[in-house]
Design an enzyme around this catalytic site. Structure first.
Site, PDB file in Angstrom:
ATOM      1  N   GLY A   1       0.790  -1.227   0.000  1.00 19.56           N
ATOM      2  CA  GLY A   1       0.000   0.000   0.000  1.00 19.56           C
ATOM      3  C   GLY A   1       0.819   1.272   0.000  1.00 19.56           C
ATOM      4  O   GLY A   1       0.353   2.315   0.469  1.00 19.56           O
TER       5      GLY A   1
ATOM      6  N   HIS B   1       0.225   0.550 -13.197  1.00 19.96           N
ATOM      7  CA  HIS B   1       0.983  -0.604 -13.689  1.00 19.96           C
ATOM      8  C   HIS B   1       2.450  -0.196 -13.851  1.00 19.96           C
ATOM      9  O   HIS B   1       2.730   0.868 -14.413  1.00 19.96           O
ATOM     10  CB  HIS B   1       0.403  -1.062 -15.044  1.00 19.96           C
ATOM     11  CG  HIS B   1       1.031  -2.311 -15.567  1.00 19.96           C
ATOM     12  ND1 HIS B   1       0.886  -3.535 -14.933  1.00 19.96           N
ATOM     13  CD2 HIS B   1       1.824  -2.543 -16.643  1.00 19.96           C
ATOM     14  CE1 HIS B   1       1.568  -4.449 -15.597  1.00 19.96           C
ATOM     15  NE2 HIS B   1       2.141  -3.868 -16.642  1.00 19.96           N
TER      16      HIS B   1
HETATM   17  C1  GRF Z   1       3.071  -1.219  -7.626  1.00 21.03           C
HETATM   18  O1  GRF Z   1       4.371  -1.373  -8.156  1.00 21.03           O
HETATM   19  C2  GRF Z   1       2.039  -1.305  -8.726  1.00 21.03           C
HETATM   20  O2  GRF Z   1       2.482  -0.787  -9.963  1.00 21.03           O
HETATM   21  C3  GRF Z   1       1.839  -2.795  -8.846  1.00 21.03           C
HETATM   22  O3  GRF Z   1       1.869  -3.272  -7.516  1.00 21.03           O
HETATM   23  C4  GRF Z   1       2.698  -2.413  -6.738  1.00 21.03           C
HETATM   24  C5  GRF Z   1       1.879  -1.995  -5.545  1.00 21.03           C
HETATM   25  O4  GRF Z   1       2.733  -1.517  -4.556  1.00 21.03           O
HETATM   26  N1  GRF Z   1       0.582  -3.094  -9.478  1.00 21.03           N
HETATM   27  P1  GRF Z   1       2.065  -0.948  -3.185  1.00 21.03           P
HETATM   28  O5  GRF Z   1       1.192  -2.052  -2.611  1.00 21.03           O
HETATM   29  O6  GRF Z   1       1.250   0.267  -3.538  1.00 21.03           O
HETATM   30  O7  GRF Z   1       3.244  -0.616  -2.308  1.00 21.03           O
END
Ligand code: GRF
Length: 223
Positions: free
Chosen positions: A11, A131
């Site tokens: 998160g 993404h």
């Molecule tokens: C991010 O790198 C996003 O692009 C991918 O998952 C990761 C989420 O990271 N889909 P976080 O949970 O917000 O730290």
């Protein structure tokens, strides 16, 4: 403006949005719900530790299916949609949501199909997804590792992250905003990933602000 955020992991992008709420970066926007498919997602803790705390919901796919073998993945996605639309969001942000969003979810959030017993969706609620790669390449899971490998093979010279609209074709929605990240020969993947995530934290806030502006402009035209 009311934002619902869907997470599965640490998160850190949710945290970027929490910190940006009601600052010039993200004016008059409030995260009204954080929904996770993983109970252990640290993002749930971030929501509860926010000031004021943000309501959270957890619904795991396997426990949901095990509770009643007649249930399907579409039923699960409809339940996620129910949780989301009952918070009456103006925008849904997938910030590290590790499931493919099925048509069942999008049909409800767009208002095409009404869910009995849930809030009525009177106009489509936009859904955006973060993404960690540039449009058109490296769709799907483990994108960062695949990008890093492609760089090592000399197939690419740089990468980046994008926020795109979520439509029924996976990772095929129009980009809302893209940020490029240079790649450095010999740099360990951890260091690359750290630079990429820092870029994502800026991107997720700016892209969310941009979509909220577009919503306001659209409403301005209709009112
Ligand atoms: C991010 O790198 C996003 O692009 C991918 O998952 C990761 C989420 O990271 N889909 P976080 O949970 O917000 O730290």
């Amino acid at each position: 403006r009311r934002i619902a955020v869907l997470i599965s992991g640490s998160g850190s992008n949710l945290q970027a949005l929490i910190d940006a709420q009601n600052t010039p970066a993200l004016p008059n926007a409030r995260i009204v719900a954080v929904v996770s498919n993983r109970k252990a997602a640290y993002g749930l803790t971030r929501a509860l530790q926010a000031n004021p705390p943000i309501p959270t919901a957890y619904l795991g796919l396997q426990p949901y299916l095990k509770a009643d073998p007649s249930r399907t993945r579409q039923d699960y996605d409809r339940e996620i949609a129910r949780i989301v639309i009952n918070e009456k969001p103006d925008l849904v942000v997938l910030a590290g949501w590790m499931h493919i969003m099925s048509e069942a979810f999008l049909d409800i959030v767009s208002g095409e199909k009404q869910l009995e017993g849930a809030e009525k969706v009177t106009r489509p609620i936009p859904v955006i997804n973060l993404h960690p790669a540039l449009p058109g390449a490296f769709d799907g899971a483990h994108a960062i590792e695949r990008v890093y490998e492609a760089f090592q093979k000399g197939e690419i010279t740089h990468s980046g992250a994008m926020v795109h609209r979520v439509i029924k074709e996976v990772d095929r929605g129009a980009p809302v905003m893209v940020k490029e990240v240079e790649m450095i020969a010999g740099e360990p993947i951890e260091a690359f990933e750290e630079r990429l995530h820092k870029t994502e934290w800026e991107l997720i806030v700016q892209a969310t602000a941009k979509v909220l502006d577009e919503i306001a402009a659209l409403e301005g035209q209709h009112s």
